[in-house]
Structures are given as structure tokens and as C-alpha cells.
Design a protein around this motif. Sequence first.
Motif, PDB file in Angstrom:
ATOM      1  N   ALA A 181       0.821  -1.222   0.000  1.00 49.99           N
ATOM      2  CA  ALA A 181       0.000   0.000   0.000  1.00 49.99           C
ATOM      3  C   ALA A 181       0.851   1.266   0.000  1.00 49.99           C
ATOM      4  CB  ALA A 181      -0.947   0.008   1.197  1.00 49.99           C
ATOM      5  N   ALA A 182       2.112   1.153   0.440  1.00 58.01           N
ATOM      6  CA  ALA A 182       3.012   2.314   0.402  1.00 58.01           C
ATOM      7  C   ALA A 182       4.044   2.164  -0.718  1.00 58.01           C
ATOM      8  CB  ALA A 182       3.704   2.487   1.753  1.00 58.01           C
ATOM      9  N   GLY A 183       3.741   1.288  -1.678  1.00 52.73           N
ATOM     10  CA  GLY A 183       4.669   1.054  -2.777  1.00 52.73           C
ATOM     11  C   GLY A 183       5.776   0.106  -2.358  1.00 52.73           C
ATOM     12  N   ILE A 184       6.894   0.166  -3.081  1.00 48.55           N
ATOM     13  CA  ILE A 184       8.034  -0.675  -2.723  1.00 48.55           C
ATOM     14  C   ILE A 184       9.199   0.205  -2.289  1.00 48.55           C
ATOM     15  CG2 ILE A 184       7.282  -2.473  -4.350  1.00 48.55           C
ATOM     16  CD1 ILE A 184       9.807  -1.724  -6.001  1.00 48.55           C
ATOM     17  N   TYR A 185       9.953  -0.317  -1.342  1.00 49.89           N
ATOM     18  CA  TYR A 185      11.137   0.377  -0.830  1.00 49.89           C
ATOM     19  C   TYR A 185      12.356  -0.451  -1.240  1.00 49.89           C
ATOM     20  CZ  TYR A 185      14.604   2.179   2.427  1.00 49.89           C
ATOM     21  OH  TYR A 185      15.745   2.714   2.974  1.00 49.89           O
ATOM     22  N   ILE A 186      13.338   0.202  -1.828  1.00 48.60           N
ATOM     23  CA  ILE A 186      14.538  -0.499  -2.299  1.00 48.60           C
ATOM     24  C   ILE A 186      15.679  -0.157  -1.339  1.00 48.60           C
ATOM     25  CG2 ILE A 186      16.122  -0.829  -4.236  1.00 48.60           C
ATOM     26  CD1 ILE A 186      13.821   0.071  -6.087  1.00 48.60           C
ATOM     27  N   PRO A 187      16.030  -1.086  -0.433  1.00 45.10           N
ATOM     28  CA  PRO A 187      16.985  -0.727   0.628  1.00 45.10           C
ATOM     29  C   PRO A 187      18.360  -0.331   0.093  1.00 45.10           C
ATOM     30  CG  PRO A 187      16.424  -3.080   0.725  1.00 45.10           C
ATOM     31  CD  PRO A 187      15.521  -2.461  -0.282  1.00 45.10           C
ATOM     32  N   LEU A 191      -6.153   6.040  -7.327  1.00 45.78           N
ATOM     33  CA  LEU A 191      -5.309   7.047  -6.678  1.00 45.78           C
ATOM     34  C   LEU A 191      -5.915   7.568  -5.372  1.00 45.78           C
ATOM     35  CD1 LEU A 191      -2.801   8.884  -6.620  1.00 45.78           C
ATOM     36  CD2 LEU A 191      -4.115  10.552  -7.941  1.00 45.78           C
ATOM     37  N   ASP A 192      -7.161   8.009  -5.416  1.00 45.21           N
ATOM     38  CA  ASP A 192      -7.748   8.631  -4.216  1.00 45.21           C
ATOM     39  C   ASP A 192      -7.823   7.628  -3.065  1.00 45.21           C
ATOM     40  OD1 ASP A 192      -7.962  10.965  -5.604  1.00 45.21           O
ATOM     41  OD2 ASP A 192     -10.070  10.714  -6.122  1.00 45.21           O
ATOM     42  N   THR A 193      -8.188   6.388  -3.398  1.00 45.41           N
ATOM     43  CA  THR A 193      -8.281   5.344  -2.375  1.00 45.41           C
ATOM     44  C   THR A 193      -6.900   5.052  -1.792  1.00 45.41           C
ATOM     45  OG1 THR A 193      -9.994   4.413  -3.788  1.00 45.41           O
ATOM     46  CG2 THR A 193      -9.298   3.072  -1.942  1.00 45.41           C
ATOM     47  N   ALA A 194      -5.901   4.990  -2.672  1.00 47.13           N
ATOM     48  CA  ALA A 194      -4.526   4.712  -2.224  1.00 47.13           C
ATOM     49  C   ALA A 194      -4.015   5.827  -1.316  1.00 47.13           C
ATOM     50  CB  ALA A 194      -3.601   4.543  -3.432  1.00 47.13           C
ATOM     51  N   LEU A 195      -4.302   7.076  -1.674  1.00 48.56           N
ATOM     52  CA  LEU A 195      -3.857   8.207  -0.849  1.00 48.56           C
ATOM     53  C   LEU A 195      -4.567   8.210   0.505  1.00 48.56           C
ATOM     54  CD1 LEU A 195      -3.683  11.026  -3.566  1.00 48.56           C
ATOM     55  CD2 LEU A 195      -1.749   9.823  -2.506  1.00 48.56           C
ATOM     56  N   ALA A 196      -5.854   7.834   0.509  1.00 53.99           N
ATOM     57  CA  ALA A 196      -6.591   7.762   1.776  1.00 53.99           C
ATOM     58  C   ALA A 196      -5.988   6.682   2.682  1.00 53.99           C
ATOM     59  CB  ALA A 196      -8.072   7.472   1.505  1.00 53.99           C
ATOM     60  N   SER A 197      -5.572   5.568   2.090  1.00 52.39           N
ATOM     61  CA  SER A 197      -4.948   4.496   2.876  1.00 52.39           C
ATOM     62  C   SER A 197      -3.621   4.959   3.484  1.00 52.39           C
ATOM     63  CB  SER A 197      -4.736   3.252   2.014  1.00 52.39           C
ATOM     64  OG  SER A 197      -5.983   2.659   1.689  1.00 52.39           O
ATOM     65  N   LEU A 198      -2.845   5.732   2.722  1.00 47.17           N
ATOM     66  CA  LEU A 198      -1.592   6.273   3.263  1.00 47.17           C
ATOM     67  C   LEU A 198      -1.878   7.230   4.420  1.00 47.17           C
ATOM     68  CD1 LEU A 198       0.390   6.851  -0.056  1.00 47.17           C
ATOM     69  CD2 LEU A 198       0.899   5.159   1.724  1.00 47.17           C
ATOM     70  N   GLY A 199      -2.942   8.014   4.285  1.00 52.93           N
ATOM     71  CA  GLY A 199      -3.346   8.899   5.383  1.00 52.93           C
ATOM     72  C   GLY A 199      -3.734   8.107   6.626  1.00 52.93           C
ATOM     73  N   ARG A 200      -4.417   6.986   6.417  1.00 52.78           N
ATOM     74  CA  ARG A 200      -4.805   6.117   7.538  1.00 52.78           C
ATOM     75  C   ARG A 200      -3.546   5.575   8.215  1.00 52.78           C
ATOM     76  NH1 ARG A 200      -8.299   2.825   4.837  1.00 52.78           N
ATOM     77  NH2 ARG A 200      -9.714   4.585   4.976  1.00 52.78           N
ATOM     78  N   PHE A 201      -2.580   5.150   7.415  1.00 49.66           N
ATOM     79  CA  PHE A 201      -1.313   4.649   7.980  1.00 49.66           C
ATOM     80  C   PHE A 201      -0.633   5.718   8.831  1.00 49.66           C
ATOM     81  CE2 PHE A 201      -0.207   1.167   4.597  1.00 49.66           C
ATOM     82  CZ  PHE A 201      -1.243   0.382   5.073  1.00 49.66           C
ATOM     83  N   ARG A 202      -0.593   6.947   8.318  1.00 51.47           N
ATOM     84  CA  ARG A 202       0.046   8.035   9.072  1.00 51.47           C
ATOM     85  C   ARG A 202      -0.642   8.239  10.407  1.00 51.47           C
ATOM     86  NH1 ARG A 202       1.329  10.643   4.406  1.00 51.47           N
ATOM     87  NH2 ARG A 202      -0.752  11.487   4.208  1.00 51.47           N
ATOM     88  N   SER A 203      -1.990   8.189  10.378  1.00 50.81           N
ATOM     89  CA  SER A 203      -2.767   8.479  11.595  1.00 50.81           C
ATOM     90  C   SER A 203      -2.568   7.405  12.674  1.00 50.81           C
ATOM     91  CB  SER A 203      -4.247   8.617  11.255  1.00 50.81           C
ATOM     92  OG  SER A 203      -4.789   7.345  10.934  1.00 50.81           O
ATOM     93  N   LEU A 204      -2.093   6.223  12.288  1.00 51.11           N
ATOM     94  CA  LEU A 204      -1.846   5.154  13.272  1.00 51.11           C
ATOM     95  C   LEU A 204      -0.576   5.434  14.096  1.00 51.11           C
ATOM     96  CD1 LEU A 204      -2.631   2.037  11.027  1.00 51.11           C
ATOM     97  CD2 LEU A 204      -4.029   2.901  12.918  1.00 51.11           C
ATOM     98  N   GLY A 205       0.261   6.361  13.598  1.00 48.17           N
ATOM     99  CA  GLY A 205       1.485   6.721  14.321  1.00 48.17           C
ATOM    100  C   GLY A 205       2.483   5.587  14.479  1.00 48.17           C
ATOM    101  N   THR A 237       8.721   8.736   4.534  1.00 50.18           N
ATOM    102  CA  THR A 237       8.520   7.655   3.568  1.00 50.18           C
ATOM    103  C   THR A 237       7.073   7.611   3.083  1.00 50.18           C
ATOM    104  OG1 THR A 237      10.291   6.403   4.622  1.00 50.18           O
ATOM    105  CG2 THR A 237       8.813   5.171   3.178  1.00 50.18           C
ATOM    106  N   LEU A 238       6.123   7.785   3.996  1.00 51.37           N
ATOM    107  CA  LEU A 238       4.708   7.790   3.587  1.00 51.37           C
ATOM    108  C   LEU A 238       4.403   9.011   2.716  1.00 51.37           C
ATOM    109  CD1 LEU A 238       2.991   6.586   6.901  1.00 51.37           C
ATOM    110  CD2 LEU A 238       3.344   5.269   4.795  1.00 51.37           C
ATOM    111  N   GLU A 239       5.039  10.136   3.034  1.00 47.69           N
ATOM    112  CA  GLU A 239       4.871  11.353   2.240  1.00 47.69           C
ATOM    113  C   GLU A 239       5.422  11.130   0.826  1.00 47.69           C
ATOM    114  OE1 GLU A 239       3.312  14.400   1.188  1.00 47.69           O
ATOM    115  OE2 GLU A 239       3.067  14.000   3.329  1.00 47.69           O
ATOM    116  N   ARG A 240       6.595  10.509   0.780  1.00 50.42           N
ATOM    117  CA  ARG A 240       7.243  10.236  -0.512  1.00 50.42           C
ATOM    118  C   ARG A 240       6.385   9.274  -1.341  1.00 50.42           C
ATOM    119  NH1 ARG A 240      12.596   9.278  -2.800  1.00 50.42           N
ATOM    120  NH2 ARG A 240      12.053   9.207  -5.003  1.00 50.42           N
ATOM    121  N   SER A 241       5.825   8.296  -0.665  1.00 54.90           N
ATOM    122  CA  SER A 241       4.978   7.321  -1.343  1.00 54.90           C
ATOM    123  C   SER A 241       3.784   8.002  -2.017  1.00 54.90           C
ATOM    124  CB  SER A 241       4.515   6.288  -0.313  1.00 54.90           C
ATOM    125  OG  SER A 241       3.617   5.398  -0.893  1.00 54.90           O
ATOM    126  N   ALA A 242       3.151   8.924  -1.284  1.00 54.49           N
ATOM    127  CA  ALA A 242       2.002   9.660  -1.843  1.00 54.49           C
ATOM    128  C   ALA A 242       2.437  10.530  -3.022  1.00 54.49           C
ATOM    129  CB  ALA A 242       1.363  10.522  -0.755  1.00 54.49           C
TER     130      ALA A 242
END
Length: 312
Positions: A182-188, A204-218, A236-241
Amino acid sequence: MDTTTTITPLGGDVYEIDTRMAGYSGITAGYLIMSDRPCLVEPGTSGSAPVVQGALRELGIGPGDLASVVVTHIHLDHAGGVGDIARMYPQAEVVVHEKGARHLADPSRLMRSARMVYGDSLDTLFGELKPTDAARIRAVEDTGIIDLGGGRRLESHYSPGHAKHHVGLMDSQTGDLYVGDAAGIYIPETADVKPATPPPDFDLDTALASLGRFRSLGPQRLLFAHYGPVTEVDDTLERSAEELRIWVDAVRDAKDQGLDLDHAVAAVVDRTKDRYAITGDDVDPDLAAKYEVLNSAESNVAGIMHSLGRHA
């Protein structure tokens, strides 16, 4: 097949397991939470099941010890091994979002559509998702709880956008958030964050809302299936969006110019390549090729095209 195990302790009784998808290392991770009720998050592909079993054995988890297997979503790189793992660990409950549950019980439709997409390469990439006894599957809705024992729990949070059967998983003890795709892929190796927008579910809108939900979980840390732990959570979540918005804009422009898929892919790759270290000239070409297998530009562009078509 090479069943070498690579296990990385991440602290908090969490162990990252390299599932060696299609023989590649460092491309898809599973995670064992070694709590009172041991839990495997993201078993990986069917082809990976022997590797995962070997890693669990090394960690002291026998056939009767695994309490639960949880998948963030039912794409084959994450859940293709569920049927195999369920047979190897007969006590384990299998937890999945309700929109994916029937496909784990009867994978025939999912496998048919996957074969249409991947053709013969399906067998080498993923293998066959085998059915899991429906009585062992627990479907979760918008939120759900997986008991890890000793008061520790994994909380599932519905997070569509990449897939309509996607959940994020938050560990109550560590603050780890298992983000699936849901936050894309991270390449270490390069610290890149790239979008994962395959057809047919991307929105897009649904994916961005999910990223917002992730942020709100802290969360304290993000655990990517592709690949590994990230502690710079908000950045990272900001970059993903941001990446999602940029790719969708680029595809929209290509679509407005009337480009077909191949030309749209070329245009989008050209427009985005400077954003990622992995597409730089000095990067190991094998590393770039490995991630293209997993997360191809063509699949991403096709998924965005599909979603733009739906909204047209």
C-alpha cells in the motif's frame, strides 16, 4: 532449488525472512513475530514455501507451533504460498481481508487470471496457489485483531488502493506497521520509494486515503514486503504519496496525447527516471533488473491507465 535461508532479527522478537521469490534474494520479505502465539506475516510465493519452512525451523518453530499466518493481500508474491504453509503448519489460522478469503479457499479464478497476465513465467515466478480449507480461514473486515499472546496483538486496518483486499497490520507492542504494497516498494540498496499500481484495482484517491490512515496510526517503523524495515516513517509515507501523484500525472498526460501502452510506458519512464537512484547509470544492472521483474513500469502504467479509464 536453492533453499538458503537469510534471517535478520529486527528487534521486538520480529525476524525478517528472505523468501527468495523466484530465486532472487532481497526482493520479497516474510516476517515471523516470535510471540507467545507465533505469527507469520506474508508467507510469499508457493515456490518460496520450502525456504520459509527452513527459516521457521531454524528459528525453532515446528509444525505444531505456528499459531497464525496473515497476508496483507492475496497477490501471489505475498499469498501464493498460503496453501503450502497451511499444510506444513496444521494448527495455524489463516487471516485475510474478507474480499480475499474466497480466493484462498478456491484459488482457481485467481490462478486463471494470473496465468493470463504472466503466461508460462507464472510457474517460475510464483508457482501454484493451493487451496486452504475454508474452516481455517478467518476473514477480517475494516479492522480485525490477531492475538499474538501475552497481551500483544496485531491489528489489521483495511487499506485499499493497491488492491481491494489489502490490509495494513499494526503490532501493538512494537508499533511496527506491515504495509504490504500500500506504500509502494522500498529499495533498501538505494533508499528509493516507487509506486506499485498494477491493474485491476489501483485507484489514486483510495490509495492516498490508505496512506493517510497509515500516518494516523502513528507507527514507529514501516515493514515493507519489498523490502525490509524503514524508520523514517512520515518522510517515507509522504514520498509514497508524492510518487503516486507524479506517476498518475505522467500517465494522464500520455493518455491525453493518445499514446498506446508501450509509448506511454516509455514516456513515463523517461519522465520519472531521475527520481530514483536505482535507474542511475552507476547502479548494478542486476539490481535494477530484479526490481523490474517485481514492479515493472509496464504493470504500473497499465494499472493507472485502467483506473483513468474507469473514471473517464
